[in-house]
Scaffold this motif. Structure first.
Motif, mmCIF file in Angstrom:
data_model
loop_
_atom_site.group_PDB
_atom_site.id
_atom_site.type_symbol
_atom_site.label_atom_id
_atom_site.label_comp_id
_atom_site.label_asym_id
_atom_site.label_seq_id
_atom_site.Cartn_x
_atom_site.Cartn_y
_atom_site.Cartn_z
ATOM 1 N N PHE A 1 62.328 26.191 -50.996
ATOM 2 C CA PHE A 1 62.291 25.716 -49.673
ATOM 3 C C PHE A 1 62.768 26.439 -48.647
ATOM 4 C CE2 PHE A 1 62.294 22.867 -46.003
ATOM 5 C CZ PHE A 1 60.922 22.296 -46.108
ATOM 6 N N GLY A 2 63.870 27.274 -48.683
ATOM 7 C CA GLY A 2 64.151 28.067 -47.722
ATOM 8 C C GLY A 2 63.163 29.084 -47.277
ATOM 9 N N GLU A 3 62.549 29.571 -48.542
ATOM 10 C CA GLU A 3 61.388 30.690 -48.303
ATOM 11 C C GLU A 3 60.425 29.970 -47.731
ATOM 12 O OE1 GLU A 3 61.291 33.832 -48.649
ATOM 13 O OE2 GLU A 3 59.123 34.128 -48.529
ATOM 14 N N LEU A 4 59.998 28.648 -48.012
ATOM 15 C CA LEU A 4 58.796 28.250 -47.232
ATOM 16 C C LEU A 4 59.057 27.908 -45.520
ATOM 17 C CD1 LEU A 4 57.915 25.044 -49.679
ATOM 18 C CD2 LEU A 4 56.423 26.991 -49.141
ATOM 19 N N ALA A 5 60.531 27.645 -45.367
ATOM 20 C CA ALA A 5 60.696 27.566 -43.876
ATOM 21 C C ALA A 5 60.609 28.879 -43.303
ATOM 22 C CB ALA A 5 62.317 26.973 -43.919
ATOM 23 N N ARG A 6 61.060 29.843 -44.036
ATOM 24 C CA ARG A 6 60.983 31.247 -43.637
ATOM 25 C C ARG A 6 59.651 31.706 -43.004
ATOM 26 N NH1 ARG A 6 65.154 34.233 -41.533
ATOM 27 N NH2 ARG A 6 67.071 33.369 -42.503
ATOM 28 N N ARG A 7 58.745 31.285 -44.003
ATOM 29 C CA ARG A 7 57.348 31.482 -44.003
ATOM 30 C C ARG A 7 56.618 31.105 -42.952
ATOM 31 N NH1 ARG A 7 54.804 31.949 -50.261
ATOM 32 N NH2 ARG A 7 56.211 33.418 -50.856
ATOM 33 N N HIS A 8 56.956 29.609 -42.722
ATOM 34 C CA HIS A 8 56.276 29.107 -41.563
ATOM 35 C C HIS A 8 57.098 28.394 -40.413
ATOM 36 C CE1 HIS A 8 52.989 29.071 -44.660
ATOM 37 N NE2 HIS A 8 53.969 28.675 -45.518
ATOM 38 N N GLY A 9 58.159 28.759 -40.289
ATOM 39 C CA GLY A 9 59.322 28.282 -39.399
ATOM 40 C C GLY A 9 58.655 28.822 -37.782
#
Lengths: 193, 169
Positions: free
Chosen positions: A25-33
């Protein structure tokens, strides 16, 4: 063979996050933050408020990841969460401003134009930009939201329509209408003949 | 408005709108998200359906009881200090009739002592005594929260004293 998480698709990351993988989820947050943050900024106009709302929205998305059914992209889903939170926050700010006076002085603040043109041009452009900024702030929220969300460049019209919960035709009309109103007001102010 | 001016204005609108939302989120936002993900969810858990239904039923019953108790025409006197030893219920009188209006005037709660420093005896007690003296009483029910007096008409029946009433086992 170990595959870097940066090459994993959103769908796979969502599956991992559903299983409790916080790194996924951290990677998802990075991608779409950034998209989340810009949507919040479009609604609120204040970087501080946008940061708070984005943070809350991402945490909420992590906790509700089981409810993501994949009918839209993960990006659209998480930006929609942020957008709704931002609208709720905006209503609270409007109430506070109504009760206690203006608390949004920094809202829609704009950085001065970069010094890449001659001084006279900068002066005129700066004055025009300041006028446009003031007029954008004065737009009805429906028109302003459409104009600024489109200006983020993060989404297609269809995605934006899903985020706002309106037909894409309505969204396009609102964006066009926002421009028309701005042009008309600038003409009234003498910027065009 | 010529094309050149239109292009200039449109460019200004695009430029300003993009600048308003072009910011990059600060790095601390991601750190805060990571922290928030590991924190316990402090939202209140949803109540079970059965619990909600039970609570709703209890509330409805309570409201019904209050409404029934506060029906107009039912004389209710609230004593100041109801003695526990006198709690008793007399047998129901045959066909009790409503108390004459003149006999039971509305009894008001006494005002706080600090507002009535010299009043004696207690107003509610004296009111009650006056009311009982005026009527023929066959039933006196004393509870922890109220005293209810119901008058009946047969004249000649001796007033029933509280001390004469047998206590319920």
């Amino acid at each position: 063979m170990h595959v870097s998480i940066a090459y994993v698709t959103d769908a796979e990351l969502v599956e991992r996050a559903r299983e409790g993988d916080a790194d996924a989820f951290g990677e998802l947050a990075r991608r779409h933050g950034a998209a989340v943050y810009r949507a919040a900024l479009a609604a609120l106009g204040s970087p501080t408020e946008a940061e708070d709302v984005s943070q809350e929205a991402l945490v909420q998305a992590f906790r509700k990841i089981d409810r993501f059914r994949g009918e839209s992209s993960f990006k659209t889903w998480v930006v929609t969460i942020a957008w709704r939170r931002a609208l709720t926050h905006r209503r609270g700010l409007a109430l506070r401003r109504h009760l206690f006076g203006s608390t949004l002085d920094e809202a829609f603040a704009i950085q001065p134009a970069a010094a890449t043109r001659p001084a006279d041009d900068l002066l005129i452009a700066g004055e025009l930009d300041a006028t446009v900024r003031r007029l954008i702030r004065a737009l009805p929220s429906r028109l302003r939201d459409a104009l600024l969300l489109a200006a983020t460049g993060e989404h297609t019209y269809e995605e934006l329509a899903a985020i706002l919960g309106v037909p894409s035709g309505t969204l396009k009309w609102r964006t066009s209408e926002a421009r028309r109103v701005l042009r008309q007001k600038l003409a009234t102010l003498g910027w065009v003949r | 408005m010529n094309h050149e001016q239109t292009d200039l204005i449109d460019a200004a609108i695009d430029r300003v709108a993009a600048r308003l939302v072009e910011a990059v989120p600060p790095e601390r936002m991601y750190a805060a998200v990571t922290l928030g993900m590991s924190a316990p969810d402090r939202r209140r858990p949803a109540r079970p359906l059965l619990w909600s239904l039970t609570a709703a039923s209890a509330t409805a019953l309570l409201i019904l009881a209050v409404l029934l108790r506060s029906q107009p025409g039912r004389p209710t006197v609230v004593p100041d200090t109801p003695p526990a030893a006198t709690v008793a219920e007399a047998p129901a009188a045959p066909e009790p009739k409503p108390l004459p209006v003149r006999a039971l005037r509305p009894v008001q709660r006494p005002l706080p002592r600090r507002q009535l420093p010299t009043m004696s005896p207690e107003p509610a007690v004296s009111e009650l005594a006056a009311a009982i003296a005026d009527i023929d009483v066959t039933e006196i029910a004393v509870s922890a929260v109220s005293v209810t007096a119901i008058a009946v008409e047969p004249i000649g029946i001796e007033p029933i004293h509280v001390s004469d009433i047998e206590m319920d086992p």
